[in-house]
Design a protein around this motif. Structure first.
Motif, PDB file in Angstrom:
ATOM      1  N   ALA A 100     -33.941  35.667 -16.959  1.00 50.76           N
ATOM      2  CA  ALA A 100     -35.252  35.594 -16.301  1.00 50.76           C
ATOM      3  C   ALA A 100     -36.363  36.021 -17.263  1.00 50.76           C
ATOM      4  O   ALA A 100     -37.440  35.410 -17.303  1.00 50.76           O
ATOM      5  CB  ALA A 100     -35.252  36.480 -15.052  1.00 50.76           C
ATOM      6  N   ASP A 101     -36.094  37.062 -18.068  1.00 54.68           N
ATOM      7  CA  ASP A 101     -37.078  37.528 -19.040  1.00 54.68           C
ATOM      8  C   ASP A 101     -37.362  36.460 -20.092  1.00 54.68           C
ATOM      9  O   ASP A 101     -38.517  36.237 -20.479  1.00 54.68           O
ATOM     10  CB  ASP A 101     -36.563  38.814 -19.699  1.00 54.68           C
ATOM     11  N   PHE A 102     -36.314  35.774 -20.561  1.00 55.41           N
ATOM     12  CA  PHE A 102     -36.477  34.701 -21.553  1.00 55.41           C
ATOM     13  C   PHE A 102     -37.352  33.578 -20.995  1.00 55.41           C
ATOM     14  O   PHE A 102     -38.247  33.067 -21.685  1.00 55.41           O
ATOM     15  CB  PHE A 102     -35.109  34.157 -21.957  1.00 55.41           C
ATOM     16  N   LEU A 103     -37.111  33.188 -19.759  1.00 53.11           N
ATOM     17  CA  LEU A 103     -37.874  32.094 -19.149  1.00 53.11           C
ATOM     18  C   LEU A 103     -39.342  32.473 -18.950  1.00 53.11           C
ATOM     19  O   LEU A 103     -40.235  31.639 -19.115  1.00 53.11           O
ATOM     20  CB  LEU A 103     -37.230  31.698 -17.819  1.00 53.11           C
ATOM     21  N   HIS A 104     -39.601  33.733 -18.614  1.00 58.73           N
ATOM     22  CA  HIS A 104     -40.985  34.190 -18.459  1.00 58.73           C
ATOM     23  C   HIS A 104     -41.739  34.136 -19.793  1.00 58.73           C
ATOM     24  O   HIS A 104     -42.930  33.816 -19.825  1.00 58.73           O
ATOM     25  CB  HIS A 104     -41.011  35.628 -17.922  1.00 58.73           C
ATOM     26  N   LYS A 105     -41.044  34.430 -20.871  1.00 58.16           N
ATOM     27  CA  LYS A 105     -41.681  34.516 -22.185  1.00 58.16           C
ATOM     28  C   LYS A 105     -41.698  33.188 -22.934  1.00 58.16           C
ATOM     29  O   LYS A 105     -42.374  33.086 -23.965  1.00 58.16           O
ATOM     30  CB  LYS A 105     -40.970  35.570 -23.039  1.00 58.16           C
ATOM     31  N   ASN A 106     -40.959  32.182 -22.454  1.00 61.51           N
ATOM     32  CA  ASN A 106     -40.850  30.903 -23.170  1.00 61.51           C
ATOM     33  C   ASN A 106     -41.126  29.763 -22.190  1.00 61.51           C
ATOM     34  O   ASN A 106     -40.195  29.186 -21.614  1.00 61.51           O
ATOM     35  CB  ASN A 106     -39.461  30.752 -23.808  1.00 61.51           C
ATOM     36  N   LYS A 107     -42.391  29.442 -22.007  1.00 65.28           N
ATOM     37  CA  LYS A 107     -42.794  28.460 -20.999  1.00 65.28           C
ATOM     38  C   LYS A 107     -42.283  27.050 -21.317  1.00 65.28           C
ATOM     39  O   LYS A 107     -41.895  26.305 -20.415  1.00 65.28           O
ATOM     40  CB  LYS A 107     -44.327  28.440 -20.877  1.00 65.28           C
ATOM     41  N   THR A 108     -42.277  26.705 -22.611  1.00 60.51           N
ATOM     42  CA  THR A 108     -41.793  25.364 -22.982  1.00 60.51           C
ATOM     43  C   THR A 108     -40.315  25.215 -22.642  1.00 60.51           C
ATOM     44  O   THR A 108     -39.884  24.200 -22.067  1.00 60.51           O
ATOM     45  CB  THR A 108     -42.007  25.109 -24.487  1.00 60.51           C
TER      46      THR A 108
END
Length: 634
Positions: A366-374
């Protein structure tokens, strides 16, 4: 029996006497030699990456890696000279007064002390002891505080021990030659060793492993004399990684990525994942540096945590199938007390680790997805596309099942066996032979082991599935029946056989069918190849015989040797499997079966390779074929 002779039958009680004289007590190393398979799995000749000679090397390197994990020694040197393997680390070195016990007495070592070794694979305490017992020549030498201690053994029996002063750097050197009595006719495959060293590098960021190959005179072989996938420096091939499992995925997948790799590393858990263009799921899982080919609780917990993390971020209830379709991932855990389901450590069994791996993975994803919008956008597009394709596939699948019901109640052209993969009794022996027509399978049907050997007969050449959609399988009756026979319609988890053996004639048509089958598996069920489930059956090309002797030859060299050894021979050339009688064929699929394992070194570039050989005809392929045509008139 000649006339006048008399035999006296020995009383049963006397021949099977069971008393104190029958009780034997073996030393620990004698037991390892007598039951070597219990300690290192399969023996083998070096043609398989899981053969015992590589397990011996692994056990020694594991000890050196454990030193690095505990913060001592960042370089490990491995040298190969003929059949001798040497491993030198620069860790703390075995305590000089204990080198004999540490390599010869079972349950002796520091790995039972979690203050010294927290995350070791070799907790059974037999690693280097097994290497010692199964080596024709074994030497251990430790260097500490300007002193050294050395001990030499042969097949577990100590020959010599020395102590003295030394200018060498602190650490341990172990050198050994696998015993030809245990491993007859073995040879090392450098590719297997290099692959193992890469895994060590990926799993231990900052560790440097160096490999040097020497000739019999101690001269370093040049790059031209043997290939390597490591960086060469001063004669050493260097294996090093700074980004751990992220480097592993980049090497394996290359440019076939939908988004930048998600990488997470904590004290006990490390993982990396991305999505590619392939079907299914591809995973590499590790426990304390040990590759777990059959996964286990750490892998299933990671998959569950990934799904929950994705659904948390998107506030959806996507299915696991849609989220993980096309995923390429690697996960590694470090545990103080790993519990494996077999001695060879292929599957982790610890159940208590599930909850924290699920939760940690969930939060990290979830943290990765929040920080990497593309990446988040591309993952969602992938999931939605997977969902759409799955629903379309379900429609086609339903139509195919209805059509199959009208054809027959059972799978056509399948001669099934009694036991299947997953059965406790002989499940791992289960094998399905995919043959080229009913005439080819005729000989096999009557001589097979009906308990463990199944046969599926093709009706000739199957359709080239390269570049086709998965739905095309359901529109092709033969491929659909084969998929159902294998039990892989809903994924390889349903695979019914431990081995899939492609059994085609050794001619142009047979080779073409073989390539078409491999294209099918690599296009839609790549994991079957990655998990080493697919094989090619080798059958003899020639029979050379006279009234006294018969030899079956698998190549021209064996045929020529047989012609020299047998007087007045009669030579038969087998053009197809159907020409071999059932009486003869039994031995070729029995204990003496010869199988060639299908494997891929890396999935990187696999699509391009298949496109070149199995895609549309191109000038490049035509030119390649013309340049590499062989004269097969003989």
């Amino acid at each position: 029996m000649g006339r006048g002779t008399k035999t006296t039958k020995k009383p049963a009680a006397e021949s099977t006497a069971y008393d104190e004289s029958k009780i034997k007590t073996l030393s620990s190393l004698e037991h390892i030699r007598l039951r070597s398979g219990m300690y290192i799995g399969r023996l083998g000749d070096g043609s398989n990456q899981d053969d015992g000679i590589y397990i011996l090397l692994k056990e020694v390197i594991d000890n050196s890696v454990d030193e690095f994990i505990m913060g001592h020694g960042s370089t490990i040197d491995i040298t190969i000279q003929g059949n001798r393997l040497s491993v030198r680390d620069y860790g703390r070195g075995i305590p000089l007064g204990k080198i004999v016990e540490c390599v010869s007495v079972i349950n002796t070592g520091a790995k039972y002390n979690t203050e010294v070794f927290q995350f070791s694979v070799g907790l059974n305490g037999v690693g280097t002891k097994a290497v010692n017992a199964l080596s024709e020549d074994f030497m251990v030498q430790a260097f500490r505080e300007g002193k050294y201690a050395r001990a030499d053994f042969s097949r577990g029996n100590q020959k010599d021990e020395k102590k003295g002063k030394s200018q060498e750097k602190t650490g341990t050197l172990i050198s050994f030659v696998p015993d030809p009595e245990i491993f007859p006719d073995y040879r090392f495959n450098l590719e297997f060793i290099e692959e193992r060293l890469w895994n060590y590098a990926y799993l231990n960021s900052g560790l440097t492993l160096r490999l040097k190959v020497l000739d019999e005179n101690g001269k370093t072989l040049t790059a031209e004399e043997h290939e390597s996938s490591g960086t060469k420096k001063n004669g050493w091939q260097v294996f090093h990684s700074e980004k751990g499992l992220q480097d592993l995925l980049e090497r394996e997948v290359g440019d076939e990525l939908l988004y930048n790799i998600s990488y997470y590393k904590a004290q006990h858990l490390e993982f990396a994942f991305t999505h590619g263009q392939s079907y299914g799921e591809t995973h590499w899982s590790f426990v304390n540096g040990q590759f777990t080919s059959d996964g286990g609780t750490h892998l299933s917990a990671f998959r569950e945590g990934l799904l929950k993390g994705v659904n948390d971020f998107y506030q959806k209830s996507y299915s696991g199938v849609d989220v993980r379709e096309g995923i390429v991932a690697s996960v590694a855990v470090k545990l103080e007390s790993p519990v494996f389901e077999s001695q060879t450590k292929n599957k982790l069994g610890n159940t208590e680790i599930r909850s924290w791996i699920v939760q940690e993975t969930r939060e990290a994803v979830a943290d990765f997805l929040h920080k990497n919008k593309t990446a988040a956008k591309r993952i969602q597009d992938k999931i939605i596309n997977n969902e759409k394709l799955r629903k379309e596939l379900n429609v086609v699948r339903k139509e195919a099942k209805e059509a199959a019901k009208k054809i027959a109640l059972k799978i056509p052209n399948l001669k099934d066996c009694k036991y299947h993969l997953g059965d406790k009794k002989r499940g791992e022996e289960s094998t399905i032979f995919i043959t080229e027509g009913k005439s080819a399978s005729g000989s096999m049907v009557s001589c097979r082991d009906v308990y463990t050997q199944a046969i599926f007969s093709l009706r000739g050449k199957i359709q080239n599935m390269f570049g086709r959609s998965q739905a095309a399988i359901y529109k092709n009756e033969e491929l659909y029946n084969m998929m159902m026979a294998l039990g892989i319609e809903n994924g390889i988890e349903g695979l019914r056989y431990a081995r899939i053996v492609i059994s085609t004639d050794a001619d142009h048509d047979g080779f073409h069918i073989r390539n078409l089958l491999l294209t099918f598996f690599l296009s839609f069920f790549e994991d079957l190849v990655v998990q080493e489930r697919v094989y090619i059956l080798e059958t003899p090309l020639f029979r050379v015989r006279n009234k006294q002797e018969t030899r079956y030859c698998y190549n021209l060299k064996e045929r020529d040797e047989a012609l020299k050894a047998i007087r007045n021979p009669e030579v038969t050339r087998f053009k197809g499997l159907g020409e071999i009688s059932p009486n003869e064929f039994g031995q070729f699929i029995g204990e003496d079966i010869r199988l060639l394992k299908v494997n891929i070194r890396t999935i990187k570039g696999l699509h391009e390779t298949m496109d070149f050989y199995m895609g549309k005809n191109t000038p490049d392929r035509k030119s390649y074929i013309m340049q590499n045509l062989l004269d097969v008139s003989d």
